[in-house]
Write an enzyme that holds these catalytic residues in place. Structure first.
Site, PDB file in Angstrom:
ATOM      1  N   GLU A 121      -7.224  -8.761   3.684  1.00  0.00           N
ATOM      2  CA  GLU A 121      -6.712  -9.823   3.704  1.00  0.00           C
ATOM      3  C   GLU A 121      -7.463 -10.465   5.283  1.00  0.00           C
ATOM      4  O   GLU A 121      -7.911 -11.433   4.603  1.00  0.00           O
ATOM      5  CB  GLU A 121      -5.399  -9.541   5.570  1.00  0.00           C
ATOM      6  CG  GLU A 121      -5.031 -10.313   5.690  1.00  0.00           C
ATOM      7  CD  GLU A 121      -3.938 -10.127   6.885  1.00  0.00           C
ATOM      8  OE1 GLU A 121      -3.124  -9.180   6.824  1.00  0.00           O
ATOM      9  OE2 GLU A 121      -4.278 -10.431   8.339  1.00  0.00           O
ATOM     10  N   ASN A 176      -2.374  -1.117   8.480  1.00  0.00           N
ATOM     11  CA  ASN A 176      -0.840  -1.164  10.149  1.00  0.00           C
ATOM     12  C   ASN A 176      -0.484   0.343  10.152  1.00  0.00           C
ATOM     13  O   ASN A 176       0.040   0.730  11.283  1.00  0.00           O
ATOM     14  CB  ASN A 176      -0.105  -1.874   9.907  1.00  0.00           C
ATOM     15  CG  ASN A 176       1.406  -1.303   9.322  1.00  0.00           C
ATOM     16  OD1 ASN A 176       1.792  -0.746   9.521  1.00  0.00           O
ATOM     17  ND2 ASN A 176       1.471  -1.823   7.877  1.00  0.00           N
ATOM     18  N   CYS A 201       0.475 -10.290  13.851  1.00  0.00           N
ATOM     19  CA  CYS A 201       2.033 -10.785  13.465  1.00  0.00           C
ATOM     20  C   CYS A 201       3.209 -10.032  13.875  1.00  0.00           C
ATOM     21  O   CYS A 201       2.967  -9.507  14.860  1.00  0.00           O
ATOM     22  CB  CYS A 201       2.523 -10.821  11.676  1.00  0.00           C
ATOM     23  SG  CYS A 201       2.639  -9.361  11.207  1.00  0.00           S
ATOM     24  N   HIS A 228       1.111  -1.240   0.063  1.00  0.00           N
ATOM     25  CA  HIS A 228      -0.065   0.213   0.227  1.00  0.00           C
ATOM     26  C   HIS A 228       0.836   1.235   0.036  1.00  0.00           C
ATOM     27  O   HIS A 228       0.909   2.178   0.473  1.00  0.00           O
ATOM     28  CB  HIS A 228      -1.282   0.104   1.454  1.00  0.00           C
ATOM     29  CG  HIS A 228      -2.354  -0.363   0.918  1.00  0.00           C
ATOM     30  ND1 HIS A 228      -2.049  -2.147   2.240  1.00  0.00           N
ATOM     31  CD2 HIS A 228      -2.014  -1.303  -0.063  1.00  0.00           C
ATOM     32  CE1 HIS A 228      -2.936  -2.432   1.991  1.00  0.00           C
ATOM     33  NE2 HIS A 228      -3.378  -2.547   0.207  1.00  0.00           N
TER      34      HIS A 228
END
Ligand code: SF4
Length: 277
Positions: A121, A215, A185, A31
């Site tokens: 996702e 994120n 993660c 992104h």
């Protein structure tokens, strides 16, 4: 801060591809505008993340590159049935989240995916499930009416957000047997820990990352929740020095899809201004 191994590995595959003009990137590889422009200049075709839904007819190339965000196995099979050769750069930690969700469903649980509605996702994560609910905010929580629930997370979810949503789900489903698989993660957790440390030392924070990066958005949310001014920029050109001049100390962080060169350029611009970072 900056790119995680999952994104770096996917980029490496794309950058070393011997036939970019014969390859369609299935969604955004990262992104990040600068990287996307670089791939386009090398000849890659790409489907944007909105149009890729039901857009298999528009793929003109033999090869299809699956991004680190992953796709559902059903989607993979559809692509192979249509004669495409897959270059699969799905991050192993996204695969781990898929495996956790499928295992929970096999145990007979209704799967709750904590994450951003519509994010690529999350769409991949639920794509192979039969019985699932996506929970993005407390407003999505209710008594789901299942005796057994299984919870997984989008890999880039904020840990605090995960804890808050799980507490709401437990409250609304007091009789359900709930199993939680924390699939956030480790690179995301590391970056969130580093950000908390940074927040304690600065007045304002520049977050470098693309507008579609989950994120990056989470980093901005964390800064603002801690009462810090957060300025998201995709590149050094977007820095608002007038705003930043109001603060004695400015922190710098970046999303996992931001290239080192972009971070370095933002840092250099901040250091050459009057801002103390
Ligand atoms: S953010 Fe985490 S899950 Fe996503 S690509 Fe990076 S390492 Fe993999």
């Amino acid at each position: 801060m900056g790119m995680c191994f999952g994104v770096l590995d996917a980029l490496e595959v794309a950058r070393t591809s011997d036939a970019p003009e014969e390859t369609t990137v299935f969604g955004e590889l990262v992104h990040n505008e600068a990287v996307l422009s670089e791939l386009e200049a090398r000849g890659f075709e790409s489907l944007d993340e909105v149009e890729r839904e039901g857009a298999l007819d528009r793929i003109r190339t033999k090869r299809v590159l699956v991004t680190a965000h992953g796709i559902a196995d059903r989607e993979r099979e559809r692509l192979v049935r249509r004669g495409h050769e897959l270059i699969d750069t799905t991050c192993p930690l996204v695969r781990r989240a898929h495996a956790a969700a499928l295992a929970l469903e096999r145990e007979g649980r209704h799967v709750i995916v904590l994450g951003r509605m519509g994010h690529v996702e999350v769409r991949g994560l639920v794509g192979d499930l039969e019985s699932f609910t996506i929970v993005q905010t407390e407003d999505d929580v209710s008594d789901f009416g299942f005796a057994a629930l299984g919870i997984v997370c989008q890999t880039t979810l904020l840990e605090e957000r995960m804890r808050g949503l799980i507490a709401s789900i437990e409250l609304a489903n007091p009789h359900a047997d709930i199993v939680i698989r924390d699939t956030i993660c480790e690179p995301t957790k590391e970056r969130q820990r580093a950000l908390r440390d940074l927040i304690s030392r600065v007045e304002a924070i520049v977050v470098v990352g693309g507008a579609h990066s989950n994120n990056t958005q989470q980093l901005v949310t964390t800064c603002r929740a801690a009462g810090r001014v957060a300025l998201r920029v995709a590149s050094a050109d977007e820095l608002d020095f007038e705003l930043l001049a109001n603060y004695d100390t400015v922190g710098l962080t970046a999303g996992t899809s931001t290239p080192e060169s972009t971070i370095d350029a933002v840092e250099a611009a901040l250091r050459s201004s009057r801002v103390h970072c």
